[in-house]
Design an enzyme around this catalytic site. Structure first.
Site, PDB file in Angstrom:
ATOM      1  CG  ASP A 183      -1.647  -1.252   1.313  1.00  0.00           C
ATOM      2  OD1 ASP A 183      -2.443  -1.805   0.331  1.00  0.00           O
ATOM      3  OD2 ASP A 183      -1.815  -1.795   2.340  1.00  0.00           O
ATOM      4  CE  LYS A 235       3.051  -2.544  -4.481  1.00  0.00           C
ATOM      5  NZ  LYS A 235       2.916  -1.846  -3.008  1.00  0.00           N
ATOM      6  N   GLY A 237      -4.519  -4.181  -4.599  1.00  0.00           N
ATOM      7  CA  GLY A 237      -5.203  -2.976  -5.003  1.00  0.00           C
ATOM      8  C   GLY A 237      -4.797  -1.994  -5.164  1.00  0.00           C
ATOM      9  CG  HIS A 238      -1.531  -1.620  -7.643  1.00  0.00           C
ATOM     10  ND1 HIS A 238      -0.801  -2.347  -8.535  1.00  0.00           N
ATOM     11  CD2 HIS A 238      -1.104  -2.005  -6.298  1.00  0.00           C
ATOM     12  CE1 HIS A 238       0.171  -3.383  -7.743  1.00  0.00           C
ATOM     13  NE2 HIS A 238      -0.089  -3.147  -6.496  1.00  0.00           N
ATOM     14  CD  GLN A 285       0.593  -8.404  -2.339  1.00  0.00           C
ATOM     15  OE1 GLN A 285       1.574  -9.114  -3.305  1.00  0.00           O
ATOM     16  NE2 GLN A 285      -0.451  -8.310  -3.059  1.00  0.00           N
TER      17      GLN A 285
END
Ligand code: IMP
Length: 426
Positions: A18, A21, A45-46, A226
């Protein structure tokens, strides 16, 4: 990051995930030809914000938002096919054309509904705080050499015999784990039969595609999910994910040799967060943790869970720099600290009365360390509109200089807001 000699770059999280990225990859992808996701799956979850639109990408590389970029889901990813098509539909509904520029490795393993049932059942005993997306069980099947891969969908008529054994085994495990849930064979067969005609046209030998791209000097970004401290080998085991999130995993998971990689950009928040269970040495006390969470919008993009928040931990980032071979750092969410009068930075740990400069292997030791803090003066000015390093308040520059010094890696980017344009290139 890109120049004549640096054409293949890895972007990794250098904390517990988180770090932002998605935004960095989106910004860098403007200059890239290819973006390749190399590990993890729908646990990621980007988040990318463009104008007033927010996109949350789970499996599709963040580069998809740039028209000229070819995106690849590499062999190291465990792919949840239904979620992939839901993600694609969302992109299409919002006017993003992906035709001819999204490919999935034929060697990538599939995450199936029974993996999610196993994930939920093992959470009841192990309590790792997983995202519940079946990631661990899917990698277990991969390394147990019983996984189902994208290439298997080319002969979908073989799906039933292939699945019969996997579903039977999953149901035995569920029973052993005391779960009342059972996987349904017909549901699995129906799923693969329905998705095979959509997925197989996207399947390719993507390792070969990346190889050609690198050889031709095209600009390639390898996008990690991650963070280093969630890496199955180097993270806070067992409170980790089941893949190699670090840059070594980028070569394996995209199908190129490590010599193809020219640079590794580590993304860190200007503070620290963690979602899920496991130690977080610099976790901030109340009310500072809550304030960071509120100002930073620190809620999981996949699960919505509140993230645990704390101060920048230099021991973590130094360690991440070492295990990733970081060549540059991107510091995100600097603006979240704008209103603080004082900002602690964890510069080391003490364990049982002794200095501890390296990350202990034992998770229990990490939960007992006492962080040593140095207190920085806050700048108490908004930074969201700043686009050049020299225009940052002096205290903010001093803070960044110190992060650079402590982690031993040059800062290349500073993000000062969620929008695409809110970035400082150093
Ligand atoms: P899993 O990857 O769902 O098996 O979860 C294992 C651990 O990694 C849990 O602590 C999750 O909260 C964490 N995790 C997995 N994906 C992400 C991510 O994208 N960001 C932050 N934490 C994650």
């Amino acid at each position: 990051m890109f120049d004549a000699k640096t054409t293949c770059v890895v972007v990794v999280g250098a904390q517990w995930g988180d770090e932002g990225k998605g935004k960095l990859v989106d910004v860098l992808a403007e200059r890239a030809d290819f973006v390749v996701r190399y590990q993890g799956g729908a646990n990621a979850g980007h988040t990318v914000v463009i104008g007033d639109k927010q996109f949350i990408l789970r499996q599709i590389p963040s580069g998809i938002l740039h028209r000229g970029v070819t995106c690849i889901i590499g062999n190291g990813v465990v792919l949840e096919p239904e979620n992939l098509f839901a993600e694609l539909d969302q992109l299409h509904q919002r006017g993003i054309d992906t035709t001819g520029r999204l490919f999935v490795s034929d060697r990538a393993h599939l995450v199936l509904p029974y993996h999610k049932l196993l994930d939920a059942a093992s959470e009841k005993n192990q309590k790792l705080g997983t995202t519940g997306r079946g990631i661990g069980p899917a990698y277990e099947d991969k390394y147990g050499r019983r996984g189902i891969r994208v290439v298997d969908l080319r002969r979908v008529e073989c799906a039933r015999p292939l699945l019969t054994e996997r579903v039977r085994r999953a149901n035995q495990l569920l029973e052993m784990m005391g779960s009342n849930e059972r996987a349904d064979l017909d549901q699995h067969v129906e799923l693969l039969e329905r998705l095979a005609p959509k997925l197989t046209p996207l399947a390719a030998d993507t390792g070969l595609m990346v190889h050609h791209a690198v050889r031709e000097g095209r600009r390639v970004l390898l996008e990690g999910a991650q963070g280093a401290l969630l890496d199955v080998d180097h993270g806070t085991y067992p409170y980790v994910t089941s893949s190699n999130t670090t840059s070594g995993g980028a070569a394996v998971g995209s199908g190129v040799g490590p010599t193809a990689i020219d640079g590794v950009l580590g993304v860190v928040k200007a503070y620290t967060t963690r979602v899920g269970n496991g130690p977080l040495p610099t976790e901030a006390e109340s009310p500072y943790g809550e304030r960071l969470r509120e100002l930073g919008g620190e809620f999981g993009a996949v699960t919505g869970r509140p993230r645990r928040c704390g101060w920048f931990d230099a021991t973590v980032v130094r360690y991440a720099a070492r295990v990733n071979g970081l060549t540059g750092l991107a510091v995100t969410k600097l603006d979240v600290l704008d209103s603080f009068t004082e900002i602690p930075v964890g510069i080391g740990y003490r364990l049982a009365g002794k200095t501890c400069d390296e990350m202990p292997a034992e998770v229990d030791a990490l939960s007992r360390v006492q962080p040593v803090y140095e207190i920085h003066k806050g700048w108490q000015e908004p930074t969201g509109a700043v686009r050049r390093l020299v225009d940052l308040p002096p205290a903010a520059r001093a803070y960044l200089n110190r992060l650079e010094e402590l982690s031993g890696v040059p800062v290349r980017y500073v993000s000062v807001g969620t929008r695409r344009d809110q970035i400082i290139e150093v």
